[in-house]
Scaffold this motif. Structure first.
Motif, short mmCIF file in Angstrom:
data_model
loop_
_atom_site.label_atom_id
_atom_site.label_comp_id
_atom_site.label_asym_id
_atom_site.label_seq_id
_atom_site.Cartn_x
_atom_site.Cartn_y
_atom_site.Cartn_z
N ALA A 149 -22.76 23.01 -13.04
CA ALA A 149 -21.91 23.74 -13.62
C ALA A 149 -22.33 24.63 -15.09
CB ALA A 149 -20.76 22.73 -14.18
N TYR A 150 -23.29 24.11 -15.72
CA TYR A 150 -23.88 24.87 -16.89
C TYR A 150 -24.57 25.92 -16.18
CZ TYR A 150 -25.90 25.54 -21.33
OH TYR A 150 -26.25 26.16 -22.40
N MET A 151 -25.41 25.80 -15.31
CA MET A 151 -26.13 26.68 -14.84
C MET A 151 -25.40 27.99 -14.16
SD MET A 151 -29.34 24.23 -13.12
CE MET A 151 -29.27 24.98 -11.67
N VAL A 184 -35.52 24.36 -28.78
CA VAL A 184 -34.87 23.07 -29.32
C VAL A 184 -33.71 22.93 -28.34
CG1 VAL A 184 -34.34 21.59 -31.09
CG2 VAL A 184 -35.93 23.33 -31.67
N GLY A 185 -33.67 21.79 -27.70
CA GLY A 185 -32.41 21.67 -26.85
C GLY A 185 -32.08 22.42 -25.86
N SER A 186 -33.41 22.38 -25.01
CA SER A 186 -33.57 23.47 -24.02
C SER A 186 -32.59 23.62 -22.89
CB SER A 186 -34.92 23.70 -23.58
OG SER A 186 -35.26 22.31 -22.91
N ILE A 212 -38.16 21.00 -26.49
CA ILE A 212 -37.42 19.63 -26.35
C ILE A 212 -36.01 19.56 -25.93
CG2 ILE A 212 -36.85 17.85 -28.44
CD1 ILE A 212 -38.35 19.63 -30.29
N GLU A 213 -35.96 18.40 -25.39
CA GLU A 213 -34.61 18.18 -24.60
C GLU A 213 -34.35 16.71 -24.45
OE1 GLU A 213 -31.76 19.90 -23.69
OE2 GLU A 213 -31.14 17.81 -22.96
N LEU A 214 -33.08 16.42 -24.69
CA LEU A 214 -32.74 14.92 -24.77
C LEU A 214 -32.44 14.30 -23.22
CD1 LEU A 214 -32.09 12.33 -26.42
CD2 LEU A 214 -29.77 13.34 -26.90
N PHE A 215 -31.82 15.12 -22.59
CA PHE A 215 -31.20 14.61 -21.33
C PHE A 215 -32.13 14.79 -20.08
CE2 PHE A 215 -27.45 14.83 -23.89
CZ PHE A 215 -26.87 13.52 -23.71
N GLU A 216 -32.36 13.54 -19.55
CA GLU A 216 -33.21 13.80 -18.29
C GLU A 216 -32.88 14.88 -17.18
OE1 GLU A 216 -36.13 11.70 -18.40
OE2 GLU A 216 -36.58 12.94 -16.54
N PHE A 263 -32.89 27.68 -31.80
CA PHE A 263 -31.95 26.48 -31.41
C PHE A 263 -30.60 27.35 -30.90
CE2 PHE A 263 -34.43 25.29 -35.27
CZ PHE A 263 -34.40 24.12 -35.22
N SER A 264 -30.70 27.32 -29.59
CA SER A 264 -29.57 28.03 -28.71
C SER A 264 -28.53 27.32 -28.47
CB SER A 264 -30.27 28.76 -27.73
OG SER A 264 -29.24 29.58 -27.07
N ASN A 265 -27.42 27.56 -29.03
CA ASN A 265 -26.08 26.69 -28.51
C ASN A 265 -26.37 25.12 -28.70
OD1 ASN A 265 -24.40 29.17 -27.76
ND2 ASN A 265 -26.19 29.26 -26.57
N GLU A 269 -23.71 20.85 -31.12
CA GLU A 269 -23.47 19.67 -30.30
C GLU A 269 -23.89 18.57 -30.87
OE1 GLU A 269 -24.81 20.02 -26.29
OE2 GLU A 269 -23.48 21.68 -25.91
N LEU A 270 -24.57 18.61 -32.06
CA LEU A 270 -25.03 17.39 -32.73
C LEU A 270 -23.92 16.76 -33.75
CD1 LEU A 270 -28.66 18.73 -33.67
CD2 LEU A 270 -27.90 17.85 -31.87
N LYS A 271 -23.13 16.16 -33.04
CA LYS A 271 -21.99 15.56 -33.84
C LYS A 271 -22.23 14.57 -34.64
CE LYS A 271 -19.78 13.56 -30.53
NZ LYS A 271 -18.60 12.62 -30.34
C1 LIG Z 1 -25.23 24.07 -24.66
S1 LIG Z 1 -26.83 23.21 -24.08
C2 LIG Z 1 -27.75 24.81 -24.76
C3 LIG Z 1 -28.83 24.85 -23.85
C4 LIG Z 1 -29.87 26.11 -23.84
N1 LIG Z 1 -30.64 25.97 -25.34
C5 LIG Z 1 -29.23 27.22 -23.85
O1 LIG Z 1 -28.76 28.04 -24.91
O2 LIG Z 1 -28.52 27.50 -22.66
C6 LIG Z 1 -27.17 22.18 -25.48
C7 LIG Z 1 -28.40 21.37 -25.31
O3 LIG Z 1 -28.89 20.61 -26.27
C8 LIG Z 1 -29.41 19.41 -25.69
N2 LIG Z 1 -29.07 18.33 -26.94
C9 LIG Z 1 -27.95 17.93 -27.31
N3 LIG Z 1 -28.24 17.17 -28.40
C10 LIG Z 1 -29.69 16.83 -28.34
C11 LIG Z 1 -30.37 16.11 -29.03
N4 LIG Z 1 -29.71 15.08 -29.89
N5 LIG Z 1 -31.63 16.21 -28.89
C12 LIG Z 1 -32.25 16.91 -28.05
N6 LIG Z 1 -31.36 17.70 -27.31
C13 LIG Z 1 -30.15 17.67 -27.54
C14 LIG Z 1 -28.43 18.93 -24.63
O4 LIG Z 1 -28.76 18.12 -23.89
C15 LIG Z 1 -28.28 20.45 -24.09
O5 LIG Z 1 -29.29 20.67 -22.95
#
Ligand SMILES: C[S@@+](CC[C@H](N)C(=O)[O-])C[C@H]1O[C@@H](n2cnc3c(N)ncnc32)[C@H](O)[C@@H]1O
Length: 501
Positions: A149-151, A184-186, A212-216, A263-265, A269-271
């Motif tokens: 969906a994101y893609m 960062v957060g790719s 760098i990315e968190l989710f598999e 740091f794109s979007n 998301e870092l609640k």
């Molecule tokens: C909205 S997406 C943005 C993806 C990409 N940068 C873009 O602009 O399309 C946010 C990304 O940040 C990653 N993310 C969120 N929290 C993270 C964390 N604590 N460490 C690493 N990545 C994280 C998410 O898994 C997700 O891939």
């Protein structure tokens, strides 16, 4: 045989010869080693060693790169990019890679009705969560369909908007002929894909991308899309994402001398971090930036994300990570505006074939996302600023911090245009800021007052600096803001060297 021996042998050979096959290195090594082992050892270091690698059968051709210098766009490169932005969209090749990834993940045709319905549902869920605030805003990237969906929905616009920013950086001399980038957060690789796309329109410049990315699930999509797309033209070298939570990142794991950190979007998301902690994280990571490197932070243009980005940007400035753009500090003062909502707006993108397919339903508008609106900030460790304008303290311009003392009077002001026209047919409306405002200030141009002395404001681009002479100040009680009413006797000048539309 140690990695050190392979690296030092490589350094020796690449100093002597500007081009050679990687297998030839074996002749210089004390012990026998396979080409694959040599390649694996060298890959993380090649960019720093100033060499580029091209696959050739089972071997690799090594070509010594050009020395690193400031990237200056040629006329041809400018032309190619202007043509691209005239009708920007995702390339057919990338569209196909995305469609093929959907087929790989679902084992069905990419446009199979069941697949389409599941992606639509995931888009709806993602949008509902996205616009929530507080703890319930829990965006998940753990399920396959949320990535698809994101893609389908977010990636195309984020992919293009980053190219606008990167192109602007190139025009402003912020890029080098060899760039080391950290994303960062790719996610599924939006930024590396965008960099690759733009580098396809540049001649022979090189970039290395770390992520760098968190989710598999995101890493899986990244590893499918990014290396394939980068392989189309080999001037962008990509590495597999580092799987890490950036909130606890050990910065020693990051490469040194990064030229561009993105740091794109992601910060929104870092609640688990408050705004101060987010600024501390970015500031800590800035230690890994090269002396003339840039950090770019991008967030959605909605009020909540956009205003949070401005606050974060000001906090970073206070921590010594200075602002290059879009804010200008004309009076060299500290910004004290509590709520600043400012974003860039560009032409809609061409929808992808996938988006069009998803929109073949009862509510097509829910799946079409072509609007380019974003908030951004570029930060640096040095003092370079996009608009390096400072006004002598005694200049005959009023500071916006004192605008309350000029209510109902005519004044001269100097400031940056921080929005496109956000008015209507009768009144053009622009946000104006000189870096001192305590309350929002808008320039209002009634259409019947437009004349050759003031019309330049219509052609300004986001961040342009203008001087406004003889303008009437009016407090707007409803919005608790100030309007600068542009009359027929008001004249507006654009600062020299400022871009216009
Ligand atoms: C909205 S997406 C943005 C993806 C990409 N940068 C873009 O602009 O399309 C946010 C990304 O940040 C990653 N993310 C969120 N929290 C993270 C964390 N604590 N460490 C690493 N990545 C994280 C998410 O898994 C997700 O891939």
């Amino acid at each position: 045989m140690s990695d050190r021996e392979i690296i030092s042998t490589f350094k020796y050979v690449s100093r002597m010869r500007s081009e050679f096959m990687l297998s030839e290195l074996r002749d210089y090594l004390k012990e026998d080693s396979s080409v694959e082992k040599i390649h694996k050892t060298l890959k993380p270091h090649l960019f720093d060693l100033g060499c580029n690698l091209f696959t050739q059968g089972d071997d690799y051709r090594v070509i010594r790169g050009q020395p690193c210098r400031k990237l200056e766009l040629s006329e041809e490169e400018i032309k190619k990019n202007e043509v691209f932005f005239n009708s920007a969209g995702v390339s057919r090749k990338l569209e196909r890679f995305i469609e093929q990834y959907i087929e790989k993940k679902t084992s069905k045709d990419w446009d199979d009705p069941v697949v389409m319905e599941k992606i639509r549902k995931a888009i709806r869920t993602q949008k509902t969560v996205y616009w929530k605030e507080g703890d319930s805003r829990n965006i998940s990237y753990e399920k396959g369909y949320s990535i698809l969906a994101y893609m389908a929905y977010q990636l195309p616009v984020y992919f293009i908007q980053f190219q606008y920013l990167l192109y602007d950086m190139a025009k402003n001399g912020l890029l080098k002929t060899r760039m080391k980038i950290l994303d960062v957060g790719s996610g599924p690789g939006t930024i590396p894909l965008a960099v690759t796309d733009m580098y396809n329109r540049l001649d022979g410049h090189n970039a290395e991308i770390n992520a760098i990315e968190l989710f598999e699930e995101n890493i899986e999509a990244y590893n499918y899309l990014v290396p394939q797309y980068a392989a189309v033209k080999s001037n962008v070298m990509v590495h597999e994402p580092i799987k890490e939570d950036i909130t606890g990142i050990d910065i020693e794991k990051l490469p040194d001398s990064i030229d561009l950190m993105v740091f794109s979007n992601v910060l929104n998301e870092l609640k688990e971090l408050d705004i101060q902690q987010k600024a501390e994280l970015v500031s800590k990571m800035a230690n890994k930036l090269s002396d003339d490197g840039n950090i770019i932070i991008i967030e959605p243009a909605d009020k909540s994300n956009s205003t949070e980005l401005r606050r974060l940007s000001i906090l970073l400035k206070k921590m010594g990570v200075r602002i290059y753009s879009p804010c200008s500090f004309i009076w060299s003062a500290e910004c004290s505006l509590e709520v600043c909502w400012s974003f860039e707006h560009k032409k809609d993108i061409r929808p992808t074939r996938l988006m069009q397919k998803l929109a073949e339903c009862d509510e097509p508008y829910r799946y079409m996302n072509t609007d380019i609106k974003y908030s951004y900030a570029i930060h640096r460790k040095d003092t370079l600023a996009k608009q390096d304008v400072t006004v002598p303290p005694k200049a005959r311009f009023a500071r916006m911090s004192k605008i309350d003392t000029h209510n109902k009077k005519r004044i001269n002001v100097i400031g940056a245009v921080m929005s496109e026209d956000i008015g209507d047919e009768k009144y053009k409306l622009y946000r104006i800021c000189d870096g001192t405002s305590k309350k929002a200030v808008y320039a209002v141009l009634p259409s019947h007052n437009i004349n050759e002395d003031n019309e330049v404001i219509i052609r300004t681009v986001y961040g342009s600096i203008i001087k406004i002479y003889n303008v009437l100040v009016r407090y707007n009680e409803t919005n608790d803001s100030y309007n600068l009413l542009i009359g027929k006797g008001t004249s507006i000048e654009l600062l020299p060297d400022t871009e216009v539309n």
